[in-house]
Scaffold this active site. Sequence first.
Site, short mmCIF file in Angstrom:
data_model
loop_
_atom_site.label_atom_id
_atom_site.label_comp_id
_atom_site.label_asym_id
_atom_site.label_seq_id
_atom_site.Cartn_x
_atom_site.Cartn_y
_atom_site.Cartn_z
N ASP A 30 0.86 -1.17 0.00
CA ASP A 30 0.00 0.00 0.00
C ASP A 30 0.90 1.24 0.00
OD1 ASP A 30 -1.71 2.20 0.96
OD2 ASP A 30 -3.14 0.64 1.52
N ILE A 31 0.60 2.23 -0.82
CA ILE A 31 1.46 3.42 -0.88
C ILE A 31 1.25 4.34 0.31
CG2 ILE A 31 1.74 3.40 -3.39
CD1 ILE A 31 -0.31 5.73 -3.48
N ASN A 86 -12.91 -3.33 2.67
CA ASN A 86 -13.96 -2.32 2.62
C ASN A 86 -14.79 -2.56 1.37
OD1 ASN A 86 -13.27 -0.61 4.90
ND2 ASN A 86 -11.44 -0.07 3.74
N GLN A 91 -13.68 2.65 0.60
CA GLN A 91 -12.94 1.93 -0.43
C GLN A 91 -12.38 2.96 -1.40
OE1 GLN A 91 -15.29 -0.94 -2.58
NE2 GLN A 91 -13.50 -1.90 -3.51
N HIS A 97 -10.01 -5.22 -2.79
CA HIS A 97 -8.67 -5.43 -2.24
C HIS A 97 -8.77 -5.81 -0.76
CE1 HIS A 97 -9.55 -1.08 -2.05
NE2 HIS A 97 -8.77 -1.01 -0.98
N HIS A 99 -6.76 -5.81 2.70
CA HIS A 99 -5.65 -5.21 3.42
C HIS A 99 -5.07 -6.24 4.39
CE1 HIS A 99 -6.67 -0.90 2.55
NE2 HIS A 99 -7.88 -1.42 2.39
#
Length: 139
Positions: A30-31, A86, A91, A97, A99
Amino acid sequence: MTDCLFCKIIAGTTPAHLVLETPEVVGFLDIRPVFKGHTLIVPREHIATMVELPDELTVPLFGTARSVAAAVRNAFGAQGSFVAVNNVVSQSVPHLHVHVVPRTKGDGLRGFFWPRTKYADDTEAAEYADKLRGALAEG
């Protein structure tokens, strides 16, 4: 889907720190991680939410999330993980996706308030991706 950020990552047209690729799913950092090593697991096929996830992708997606949840302990010395999905609300990218966030007792994460951190630079993010790939390879 040409305007989906995650589809672009999957296609290789947008850079990301990949940690795994299978025929069905891709995992990348994740960025804006909650904690460093925070990984997103996404289906290769553009699926907006978990509600639309076909049965045949349920095991590949969530089985991979389980493997990453185990690997973050070895890769980062985490005591456990937080795993979440989410659907529409909260989201930020409309592509399903999962997490997987490394956790340690006393790390400060409480409830559903997700403070975000940053990698110092691209090199540090690459180091985290390398560690996680190594832990996944060890099984």
